[in-house]
Design a protein around this motif. Structure first.
Motif, PDB file in Angstrom:
ATOM      1  N   PHE A 168       0.849  -1.175   0.000  1.00  0.00           N
ATOM      2  CA  PHE A 168       0.000   0.000   0.000  1.00  0.00           C
ATOM      3  C   PHE A 168       0.891   1.233   0.000  1.00  0.00           C
ATOM      4  N   THR A 169       0.670   2.104  -0.928  1.00  0.00           N
ATOM      5  CA  THR A 169       1.440   3.355  -0.986  1.00  0.00           C
ATOM      6  C   THR A 169       0.490   4.535  -1.040  1.00  0.00           C
ATOM      7  N   TRP A 170       0.933   5.662  -0.556  1.00  0.00           N
ATOM      8  CA  TRP A 170       0.154   6.881  -0.640  1.00  0.00           C
ATOM      9  C   TRP A 170       1.082   8.070  -0.655  1.00  0.00           C
ATOM     10  N   ASP A 171       0.562   9.156  -1.188  1.00  0.00           N
ATOM     11  CA  ASP A 171       1.320  10.399  -1.230  1.00  0.00           C
ATOM     12  C   ASP A 171       0.898  11.269  -0.046  1.00  0.00           C
ATOM     13  N   GLU A 172       1.880  11.871   0.582  1.00  0.00           N
ATOM     14  CA  GLU A 172       1.558  12.738   1.728  1.00  0.00           C
ATOM     15  C   GLU A 172       1.403  14.166   1.308  1.00  0.00           C
TER      16      GLU A 172
END
Length: 148
Positions: free
Chosen positions: A144-148
């Protein structure tokens, strides 16, 4: 008795040291060869033979396809058991080997016997070996990846 045993170790210090070193060296060699996995393989060595037999009832599949293949596989060295399942249009024969058998050697032996078994199977049906499988099955990596 115990006093004599201990006295022997005091007298033969060099022998005790050499034997101790050999035991430690043997332990280190055994540790280097130890197979350690995150998911250890607990399944036996097995080769699956699948035959697509469309249009045949289970009794016909058993008599015409499964039984000749089972008979041919029973003579292989290292085989512990042979199991089969006959369904509408499908024959599955599983050959189990002893745990110390190499999977590639087992597949080679089954392949050689399978070519001999094809002579006793009606034409139009082609038995094939299944892929190499293990008890752990497929392990999926999910990230799981996300941009902050």
């Amino acid at each position: 008795m115990t006093d004599n045993f201990i006295a022997f170790f005091y007298r033969e210090r060099l022998l005790v040291a050499v034997v101790s070193m050999l035991i430690v060296a043997g332990g280190i060699l055994a540790l280097r060869r130890l197979n350690v996995d995150a998911f250890p393989d607990v399944t036996p060595v097995q080769v699956e033979i699948d035959t697509d037999s469309q249009g045949l009832a289970p009794q016909e599949v058993e008599q015409l396809i499964t039984f000749p293949i089972e008979n041919e596989m029973n003579g292989i060295s290292g085989v512990t058991r042979v199991e089969s399942e006959s369904k509408f249009g499908l024959s599955v024969v599983t050959v189990y080997f002893s745990d110390d058998t190499d999977i590639y050697f087992a597949r080679q032996q089954v392949f050689e016997r399978l070519s001999a078994a094809k002579d006793s199977i009606p034409t139009g049906f082609e038995p094939q070996m299944g892929p190499i499988t293990t008890g752990t099955g497929q392990i999926c990596d999910i990230a799981f990846t996300w941009d902050e």
